[in-house]
Design a protein around this motif. Structure first.
Motif, PDB file in Angstrom:
ATOM      1  N   TYR A 147       6.281  -0.439  -2.356  1.00 30.68           N
ATOM      2  CA  TYR A 147       5.584  -0.770  -1.119  1.00 30.68           C
ATOM      3  C   TYR A 147       4.079  -0.846  -1.392  1.00 30.68           C
ATOM      4  CZ  TYR A 147      10.154   0.651   0.563  1.00 30.68           C
ATOM      5  OH  TYR A 147      11.492   0.774   0.749  1.00 30.68           O
ATOM      6  N   LYS A 148       3.259  -0.539  -0.401  1.00 32.99           N
ATOM      7  CA  LYS A 148       1.812  -0.593  -0.571  1.00 32.99           C
ATOM      8  C   LYS A 148       1.205   0.770  -0.247  1.00 32.99           C
ATOM      9  CE  LYS A 148       1.595  -5.521   0.640  1.00 32.99           C
ATOM     10  NZ  LYS A 148       1.017  -6.529   1.559  1.00 32.99           N
ATOM     11  N   GLU A 149      -0.114   0.875  -0.391  1.00 34.76           N
ATOM     12  CA  GLU A 149      -0.762   2.171  -0.232  1.00 34.76           C
ATOM     13  C   GLU A 149      -0.629   2.734   1.178  1.00 34.76           C
ATOM     14  OE1 GLU A 149      -4.724   2.444  -1.588  1.00 34.76           O
ATOM     15  OE2 GLU A 149      -4.251   1.963  -3.677  1.00 34.76           O
ATOM     16  N   GLU A 150      -0.445   1.858   2.172  1.00 36.47           N
ATOM     17  CA  GLU A 150      -0.307   2.378   3.537  1.00 36.47           C
ATOM     18  C   GLU A 150       0.992   3.164   3.724  1.00 36.47           C
ATOM     19  OE1 GLU A 150       0.389  -2.199   3.983  1.00 36.47           O
ATOM     20  OE2 GLU A 150      -0.872  -0.848   2.789  1.00 36.47           O
ATOM     21  N   PHE A 151       1.894   3.069   2.747  1.00 39.61           N
ATOM     22  CA  PHE A 151       3.144   3.825   2.819  1.00 39.61           C
ATOM     23  C   PHE A 151       3.050   5.165   2.085  1.00 39.61           C
ATOM     24  CE2 PHE A 151       4.666  -0.347   3.913  1.00 39.61           C
ATOM     25  CZ  PHE A 151       5.710  -0.104   4.799  1.00 39.61           C
ATOM     26  N   LEU A 152       1.874   5.521   1.599  1.00 35.07           N
ATOM     27  CA  LEU A 152       1.718   6.790   0.888  1.00 35.07           C
ATOM     28  C   LEU A 152       2.113   8.011   1.727  1.00 35.07           C
ATOM     29  CD1 LEU A 152      -1.519   6.367  -1.263  1.00 35.07           C
ATOM     30  CD2 LEU A 152       0.825   6.706  -2.059  1.00 35.07           C
ATOM     31  N   PRO A 153       1.929   8.007   3.060  1.00 34.93           N
ATOM     32  CA  PRO A 153       2.389   9.166   3.840  1.00 34.93           C
ATOM     33  C   PRO A 153       3.894   9.413   3.756  1.00 34.93           C
ATOM     34  CG  PRO A 153       0.796   7.902   5.106  1.00 34.93           C
ATOM     35  CD  PRO A 153       1.100   7.095   3.877  1.00 34.93           C
ATOM     36  N   SER A 154       4.645   8.440   3.247  1.00 33.01           N
ATOM     37  CA  SER A 154       6.089   8.635   3.122  1.00 33.01           C
ATOM     38  C   SER A 154       6.463   9.392   1.851  1.00 33.01           C
ATOM     39  CB  SER A 154       6.809   7.286   3.136  1.00 33.01           C
ATOM     40  OG  SER A 154       6.445   6.508   2.009  1.00 33.01           O
TER      41      SER A 154
ATOM     42  N   ARG B 251       5.476   9.375  -5.720  1.00 29.21           N
ATOM     43  CA  ARG B 251       4.261   8.577  -5.488  1.00 29.21           C
ATOM     44  C   ARG B 251       4.301   7.226  -6.215  1.00 29.21           C
ATOM     45  NH1 ARG B 251      -1.080   9.427  -3.816  1.00 29.21           N
ATOM     46  NH2 ARG B 251      -2.562   7.995  -4.797  1.00 29.21           N
TER      47      ARG B 251
END
Length: 215
Positions: free
Chosen positions: A53-60, A46
């Motif tokens: 990256y940014k928070e929109e990449f958290l699903p990765s 995490r």
């Protein structure tokens, strides 16, 4: 693997005991490298994603955790494949790779529509696991393996990795994860000595060789 292949080929003809010992040592040293990478990145997935990256990449985060843990099987599949190829079991190794490829494709077709990138990561993880485990099951046809010794080595490495992970997690929730990496490295090296995966003589020899190389 290229260096290992030559030795395995030689020992297959001349010395089955050294063949077995070299194979076990290759798995041990590759896992010594793979365990801290897999465990460490899994714990820090995490903060790594949020930093790079940014928070929109958290699903990765979850796919990263799955893929990095499958690295353990990926690493040991290299000496296993080298062993089979070096000992005239090329057809066996090719068949294992073909089966793994087929299973991976099928799992991708099933899992990706439902789970997206996480499904692809699961398929890759299962493929790496299958490649290593099935390959390992064919090694005894070439030379006897000390299964108890190998299990003991893996168990001690997992204990070392788990201890390191606990330290990394504890430090990372309190300070920047860069300090957690440093703390994890120190902990892991200490655990390797404590559980007798690496002894002091080997550490001293490695240090002396490194010093001589840079002198």
């Amino acid at each position: 693997t290229a260096a290992l292949y030559q030795r395995l080929s030689e020992y297959f003809v001349d010395d089955k005991k050294r063949l077995t010992d070299t194979f076990v040592q290759s798995i041990t040293y590759l896992l010594v490298v793979a365990v801290p990478i897999a465990f460490g990145i899994s714990v820090l997935a995490r903060p790594i994603i949020l930093t790079l990256y940014k928070e929109e990449f958290l699903p990765s985060v979850v796919p990263l955790m799955i893929l990095i843990m499958s690295l353990l099987f990926s690493f040991i599949s290299f000496p296993i494949g080298a062993m089979l190829n070096a000992c005239n079991r090329q057809k066996t190794q090719t068949a294992i790779v073909g089966i793994t490829l087929a299973v991976n494709i099928i799992l991708n077709l099933i899992l990706i529509p439902r789970y997206g990138a996480t499904g692809a990561a699961i398929a890759a993880g299962v493929g790496n696991m299958l490649l290593a485990l099935v390959g390992y099951s064919r090694i005894p046809a070439v030379t006897p393996l000390p299964h108890g010794r190998i299990v003991s080595i893996i168990a001690r490495l997992i204990l070392s990795g788990a201890t390191m992970s606990a330290v990394v997690w504890y430090v990372s929730v309190r300070v920047h994860f860069g300090f957690a990496i440093l703390a994890g490295a120190v902990t892991y090296m200490a655990m390797l000595v404590l559980v007798r995966i690496v002894n002091r003589k080997e550490l001293q020899s490695t240090y002396e060789k490194s010093f001589a190389r840079h002198a």
